[in-house]
Structure formats: structure tokens, C-alpha cells
Design a protein around this motif. Structure first.
Motif, PDB file in Angstrom:
ATOM      1  N   GLU A   1     -28.205  13.978  -7.750  1.00 10.17           N
ATOM      2  CA  GLU A   1     -28.525  12.563  -7.573  1.00 10.17           C
ATOM      3  C   GLU A   1     -29.970  12.222  -7.907  1.00 10.17           C
TER       4      GLU A   1
ATOM      5  N   ASP B   1     -32.098   9.990  -2.915  1.00 12.56           N
ATOM      6  CA  ASP B   1     -31.415  11.048  -2.161  1.00 12.56           C
ATOM      7  C   ASP B   1     -32.402  12.115  -1.696  1.00 12.56           C
TER       8      ASP B   1
ATOM      9  N   ASP C   1     -33.960  10.877   1.369  1.00 11.80           N
ATOM     10  CA  ASP C   1     -33.023  10.907   2.498  1.00 11.80           C
ATOM     11  C   ASP C   1     -32.619  12.322   2.889  1.00 11.80           C
TER      12      ASP C   1
ATOM     13  N   ASN D   1     -31.016  14.438   0.994  1.00  9.45           N
ATOM     14  CA  ASN D   1     -29.709  14.797   0.439  1.00  9.45           C
ATOM     15  C   ASN D   1     -29.775  15.390  -0.959  1.00  9.45           C
ATOM     16  N   ALA D   2     -30.978  15.590  -1.481  1.00 10.35           N
ATOM     17  CA  ALA D   2     -31.135  16.212  -2.800  1.00 10.35           C
ATOM     18  C   ALA D   2     -32.478  16.935  -2.811  1.00 10.35           C
ATOM     19  N   ARG D   3     -32.629  17.848  -3.743  1.00 11.75           N
ATOM     20  CA  ARG D   3     -33.851  18.649  -3.815  1.00 11.75           C
ATOM     21  C   ARG D   3     -34.499  18.510  -5.185  1.00 11.75           C
TER      22      ARG D   3
END
Ligand code: SF4
Length: 158
Positions: A57, A61, A64, A66-68
Motif C-alpha cells: 500500500e 498505511d 497507520d 499497516n505497511a513498512r
């Protein structure tokens, strides 16, 4: 005041030690209408450095959790990208940035397109980490392409 990516103003701060000079952007700086920022240097990186991409994403993200962001060697550099974004946000607030022109496709500065996280040169729609944080805080971010096309562009005439 306008905030612009340092590499667009001709500073050699890209991961590969080069710049991404954009003469219209540099003129804004020369006319003292803009100041430069490089979120990756603010995050503690040097030049040159390993290229990095957002895995999964977009910058939203990443913010948040939710992603690296991972560099080409596989190292997780997410925390440094977030640190750079937070410092760029502080600068935007401090200078009262009315327009922000950031380098498209970067995992930090991209404002509509970023690389897809597979280091294969393909791009996907999404914000870099810094652009996402700036937009989240109410700032307008445009790319150098939008600047040339005149979408929300400030004048470079003095
Ligand atoms: S982080 Fe932004 S300003 Fe720094 S080199 Fe990358 S695109 Fe340019």
C-alpha cells in the motif's frame, strides 16, 4: 512560503547522490519564495543510501502501522521515514507553508504515484510517507508535474 523537495531545487540529496533539478522549482528558492526540505536526510539518512520502497500500500498505511518501508537490502527503515516525515511537518508548520511541491514517485515525497514495493520500476497510485502526513495535517501537496501544469501552482515571477 512554499516548501519544496531539496532534490528538485538541485541539491544532491537523492539516494544515488544525484539531484532532480527542476529549474522552475529552483527559481522559487532563488527568489526566496520557497525553502527546501529533504525528509530522508531529516530522518537520519546520508547520501548516497540504499533505495527504499513502501511494501504494501502507501504512506497512509505506513502512518497507520499497516505497511513498512524497506530498503533494497531488506532492512526495515520505516521508523526513519516516519521521523523524517514528522520533521518535515514541523518545518511546514514553522514556515507556514501555503503550497508544498514534492518529488513524485519517492517513498517520502511522492504525492500521487509511488513505486510498488517490488524494486521493479513499476509504480502504483499512492502517497509517500511525508506527503501522507502533510496531507493528513491539512497541507496541500503537489508534484513537480502538477506545478508545471499550473494545478495550484504559485507564480515564480518576482
Ligand atoms: S526524500 Fe524527497 S527531497 Fe529527499 S531526495 Fe527523496 S524525493 Fe528528494
Amino acid at each position: 512560503m512554499i516548501l519544496v523537495s531539496s532534490c528538485l531545487a538541485g541539491l544532491e540529496v537523492r539516494y544515488d547522490g544525484n539531484h532532480s533539478l527542476h529549474s522552475k522549482v529552483r527559481r522559487l528558492v532563488e527568489h526566496k519564495k520557497a525553502v527546501t526540505v529533504c525528509p530522508e536526510l531529516l530522518g537520519g539518512f546520508g547520501t548516497p543510501r540504499e533505495p527504499a520502497e513502501i511494501i504494501g500500500e502507501s504512506g497512509e498505511d505506513v502512518l497507520d502501522g499497516n505497511a513498512r518501508v524497506v530498503d533494497k537490502t531488506g532492512k526495515d527503515v520505516t521508523a526513519s521515514y516516519i521521523e523524517g516525515a514528522e520533521k518535515a511537518l514541523e518545518i511546514a508548520k514553522r514556515v507556514g507553508a501555503t503550497t508544498i511541491i514534492l518529488k513524485e514517485n519517492s517513498p517520502s515525497c511522492g504525492s500521487s504515484m509511488i513505486y510498488n514495493g517490488e524494486f521493479n520500476g513499476k509504480k502504483v497510485v499512492g502517497d509517500g510517507v511525508t506527503s501522507a502526513l502533510l496531507k493528513r495535517n491539512g497541507f496541500t501537496v503537489i508534484s513537480e508535474k502538477q506545478f508545471v501544469e499550473g494545478n495550484g501552482s504559485p507564480s515564480v515571477e518576482s
